[in-house]
Design an enzyme around this catalytic site. Sequence first.
Site, PDB file in Angstrom:
ATOM      1  N   SER A 297      -0.471  11.586  18.217  1.00 17.22           N
ATOM      2  CA  SER A 297      -0.194  10.314  18.881  1.00 17.22           C
ATOM      3  C   SER A 297       1.073  10.472  19.719  1.00 17.22           C
ATOM      4  CB  SER A 297      -0.068   9.185  17.839  1.00 17.22           C
ATOM      5  OG  SER A 297       0.069   7.934  18.477  1.00 17.22           O
ATOM      6  N   THR A 298       2.123   9.701  19.443  1.00 19.99           N
ATOM      7  CA  THR A 298       3.334   9.738  20.258  1.00 19.99           C
ATOM      8  C   THR A 298       3.923  11.145  20.317  1.00 19.99           C
ATOM      9  OG1 THR A 298       3.784   7.519  19.417  1.00 19.99           O
ATOM     10  CG2 THR A 298       5.542   8.604  20.651  1.00 19.99           C
TER      11      THR A 298
ATOM     12  N   HIS B 278      -4.205   9.636  20.709  1.00 20.12           N
ATOM     13  CA  HIS B 278      -4.212   8.198  20.984  1.00 20.12           C
ATOM     14  C   HIS B 278      -3.834   7.966  22.445  1.00 20.12           C
ATOM     15  CE1 HIS B 278      -3.289   7.409  16.445  1.00 20.12           C
ATOM     16  NE2 HIS B 278      -4.570   7.635  16.656  1.00 20.12           N
TER      17      HIS B 278
ATOM     18  N   MET C 188       3.375   8.353  15.722  1.00 17.59           N
ATOM     19  CA  MET C 188       3.808   7.275  14.850  1.00 17.59           C
ATOM     20  C   MET C 188       2.597   6.720  14.094  1.00 17.59           C
ATOM     21  SD  MET C 188       4.559   4.189  17.547  1.00 17.59           S
ATOM     22  CE  MET C 188       3.340   3.629  18.744  1.00 17.59           C
TER      23      MET C 188
ATOM     24  N   ASP D  11      -2.401   7.173  10.993  1.00 16.73           N
ATOM     25  CA  ASP D  11      -3.772   7.579  11.309  1.00 16.73           C
ATOM     26  C   ASP D  11      -3.926   9.086  11.130  1.00 16.73           C
ATOM     27  OD1 ASP D  11      -6.427   7.294  12.175  1.00 16.73           O
ATOM     28  OD2 ASP D  11      -5.882   7.723  14.254  1.00 16.73           O
TER      29      ASP D  11
END
Length: 346
Positions: free
Chosen positions: A167-168, A193, A286, A289
């Site tokens: 993600s991030t 993401h 973050m 997930d």
Amino acid sequence: MKTRVLVVDDSALMRGLLSQLIGMAPDMEVVGAAPDAQTAREMIKALNPDVVTLDVQMPKMGGLEFLERLMRLRPMPVVMVSSFTESGSDTTLKALELGAIDFIGKPRADSGRSMENYGEDLVEKIRAAKGARLRTSMSSSTASPSLSTPTRPGLAASGKLIFVGASTGGTEAIKEFLLGIPADCPPILIVQHMPESFTASFARRLDSLCAPRVIEAQGNEKIEPGTVYVAPGHSHLLIRRGNSGFLTELAATAPVNRHRPSVDMLFDSAAALVGRKAVGVILTGMGKDGAQGLLRLRQAGARTFGQDEASCVVYGMPREAFLIGAVEEQCSLDDMARRVLGAICV
């Protein structure tokens, strides 16, 4: 202590809207709003914000040029605010390469999302950016996949599949991971993401830099060695059995852990169908997930790897996975490709 945010956007309407949404969070305050890079530079000096939201496309000095100067002279957390266009996507990916922590699309009336949900996402990204680890930008123009990723006997014929979630900070982490992967690699399936208008640009960028072929998954493709499949932003990426191997499958079902695509959905699919022939990798991001899915992968006999805290932009997803025992080996991003390839060849 509230997070001090500076909003930079050439649109007065957008400056007002973003300031209002950020100001609604009890732990944040908007200390200023700048219409251009010159004003933003002076406001940064005077106001010392914790985080800057930066419009990708601005007059006079563009967002990329301003970001590059900012990260060179006064590195600080930046969240890019991008239009949902192909050019906006390409520019946003470049911004992440230059050191921006994350990005969010500009709010659109036709997106189907409420302004409240958009505001929650915006504030969440700013919170993550404040606590993120800043990194120096790395130019992709000098990357040489053919030199850095020699072929390794037995990789493609191993029958293994690699599953990656991020993600991030993940766009750059995935790039760095794939730069260490040779062209004759096992199939790799990736969930990052990202909104649907950005994943095709992301796949094209990776394909231009990395030795394996990288595509955005369309569904029903035969999963083959030497190919990396990136989940499209509109659907979960799964696998299913075909007559002669595995096929990609897309599912536009409800978000999982607030995400579609979801890393958990990909990992669960792999645990159910691939088991000990799978290798799971969870990178910077973050939230949580992918943690439970990675645990199910490990319980199914798969090898599992997590990025360590020191090399993560945001040590969220890998941390959650590590805490519940889903991570068999934790390692730095620099060493991840080598470790994963080593697990393939045993």
